[in-house]
Write a protein that holds these residues in place. Sequence first.
Motif, mmCIF file in Angstrom:
data_model
loop_
_atom_site.group_PDB
_atom_site.id
_atom_site.type_symbol
_atom_site.label_atom_id
_atom_site.label_comp_id
_atom_site.label_asym_id
_atom_site.label_seq_id
_atom_site.Cartn_x
_atom_site.Cartn_y
_atom_site.Cartn_z
ATOM 1 N N ILE A 252 9.508 23.814 -19.267
ATOM 2 C CA ILE A 252 9.953 23.946 -20.688
ATOM 3 C C ILE A 252 10.435 25.120 -21.077
ATOM 4 C CG2 ILE A 252 8.780 23.872 -23.104
ATOM 5 C CD1 ILE A 252 6.829 21.788 -22.012
ATOM 6 N N ARG A 253 9.685 26.280 -20.691
ATOM 7 C CA ARG A 253 9.935 27.782 -21.145
ATOM 8 C C ARG A 253 11.555 28.120 -20.483
ATOM 9 N NH1 ARG A 253 4.230 31.031 -20.461
ATOM 10 N NH2 ARG A 253 3.249 29.950 -22.267
ATOM 11 N N TYR A 255 13.843 25.877 -19.444
ATOM 12 C CA TYR A 255 14.740 25.337 -20.265
ATOM 13 C C TYR A 255 15.139 25.965 -21.701
ATOM 14 C CZ TYR A 255 14.387 21.417 -16.648
ATOM 15 O OH TYR A 255 14.481 20.999 -15.438
ATOM 16 N N ALA A 256 14.259 26.242 -22.270
ATOM 17 C CA ALA A 256 14.266 27.029 -23.582
ATOM 18 C C ALA A 256 15.224 28.054 -23.640
ATOM 19 C CB ALA A 256 12.975 27.240 -24.236
ATOM 20 N N TYR A 308 9.571 13.713 -20.198
ATOM 21 C CA TYR A 308 9.036 14.543 -21.192
ATOM 22 C C TYR A 308 9.934 16.002 -20.979
ATOM 23 C CZ TYR A 308 6.138 17.286 -24.294
ATOM 24 O OH TYR A 308 5.695 17.911 -25.375
ATOM 25 N N LEU A 309 10.302 16.143 -19.802
ATOM 26 C CA LEU A 309 11.109 17.561 -19.395
ATOM 27 C C LEU A 309 12.425 17.520 -19.283
ATOM 28 C CD1 LEU A 309 8.438 18.653 -16.625
ATOM 29 C CD2 LEU A 309 8.303 19.204 -18.976
ATOM 30 N N LEU A 314 14.433 17.615 -24.840
ATOM 31 C CA LEU A 314 13.563 19.039 -25.347
ATOM 32 C C LEU A 314 14.687 19.830 -26.386
ATOM 33 C CD1 LEU A 314 12.144 20.543 -21.993
ATOM 34 C CD2 LEU A 314 10.906 19.538 -23.887
ATOM 35 N N SER A 318 13.329 20.635 -30.114
ATOM 36 C CA SER A 318 13.630 21.767 -30.527
ATOM 37 C C SER A 318 14.567 22.276 -31.689
ATOM 38 C CB SER A 318 13.612 22.615 -29.464
ATOM 39 O OG SER A 318 15.085 22.682 -28.681
ATOM 40 N N LEU A 325 8.253 25.816 -29.876
ATOM 41 C CA LEU A 325 7.961 25.789 -28.310
ATOM 42 C C LEU A 325 6.706 25.790 -27.957
ATOM 43 C CD1 LEU A 325 9.396 25.991 -25.622
ATOM 44 C CD2 LEU A 325 8.741 28.502 -25.722
ATOM 45 N N LEU A 328 5.710 21.971 -28.229
ATOM 46 C CA LEU A 328 6.123 21.181 -26.882
ATOM 47 C C LEU A 328 5.296 21.336 -25.660
ATOM 48 C CD1 LEU A 328 9.746 21.685 -27.509
ATOM 49 C CD2 LEU A 328 8.574 19.642 -28.075
ATOM 50 N N GLU A 329 4.844 22.716 -25.689
ATOM 51 C CA GLU A 329 4.116 22.913 -24.404
ATOM 52 C C GLU A 329 2.673 22.301 -24.439
ATOM 53 O OE1 GLU A 329 4.007 27.270 -24.399
ATOM 54 O OE2 GLU A 329 6.097 27.463 -23.766
ATOM 55 N N TRP A 332 2.677 18.606 -23.537
ATOM 56 C CA TRP A 332 2.701 18.459 -22.101
ATOM 57 C C TRP A 332 1.430 18.456 -21.496
ATOM 58 C CZ3 TRP A 332 5.393 16.979 -17.860
ATOM 59 C CH2 TRP A 332 4.849 17.352 -16.544
#
Length: 350
Positions: A252-253, A255-256, A308-309, A314, A318, A325, A328-329, A332
């Motif tokens: 997630i981090r 992709y952000a 989800y990822l 995402l 977002s 963020l 979202l974390e 998960w």
Amino acid sequence: MSTPDKPHPPQHSHPNSVQERLKALIRDFRHGAWQPTGLEHRLAEHLAQSAAGSGSLSAVSIRAAVWEGSMTAIHENGGRFITLLADLLPLVEKPDAAALHTAGLALDLIETVTQEAPHRQAAPPPGACPCPSMAGNHHSGIPPAPRTPHLREDSRRLRVDAARNHARLLDAAARIAQEHGLKHLTMEAVATAAGVGKGTVFRRFGDRTGLLQALLQHSEDTFQAAHLNGLDQADGRDKAIQQLRAFGVAAIRRYAEEMELQIAAEPSPDQRYRRAPRRSYHERVSVLLSLAAPEADAELFSHALLGYLEPALLRHLSDQCNLPLQRLEKGWLELVSRLTQEDTAPHDVA
């Protein structure tokens, strides 16, 4: 050493097919099941030296190796090495992100082979082409590779320098993309940021598409090295849950930080689940989930977790739903906890 196996028939040059055969050959080489003959070793050295200046294999060098070595090498070790080179050629000529990754694996294999002492060339089997210009090592058309330690060290140094320059260009490209966005990522901008001529960037990546693919592959390699290492089954359920949680948060981090690049590289729907990275993620999550929740259908539920990822989801959550963020974390972590039936509530994100 040569084996009596029959030569492998030509196979379709799909990146995934070639990549799987490359991995199998690398594994066999490490375990001693494939020992390159003198000719195969010399072809590998020829390719490694050709790639020393640019840090990548070229269609010209592969075509030369296939042309010069095929008549003899097809009879050695079942023809695995030379047939693999032939199937690699169309991927190098018209590369995409998956093909570039496959070519990188091929170069890793070639450079690893060149670091080992060559095995004695076996005699061609009965019925092999008797033509002196094709059948003998000394008449194959490829000049003998230099064996002196000094030349070997020079070749190795050139490969190290090429890899260092490649990394510097990608670091410059990553900074531009992160600070200014992909619309400002040009070959000229990368050259200026890296302190090199524009021609150097074009020779390295070909065009802007090649630069974007290399940048994505660099990010992919870094992420996989950190989060797709094997897990010892003896570590058990708790360790599997911990690594499963960490994998999703890291994804997630990542992709952000590079959402624009990830969306630009989004494959078509019919290819999304066939890409090598997606298959690697599924394999990794399946292994972890089978340890963390032995009663669950790990193969099936891994697809649900990876859904989800997805970068597109995402971005929607977002950018369009304005979800932070951290939420979202935590989502998960809760999803993993519920699926693995953890006794404790999800921990806060570190």
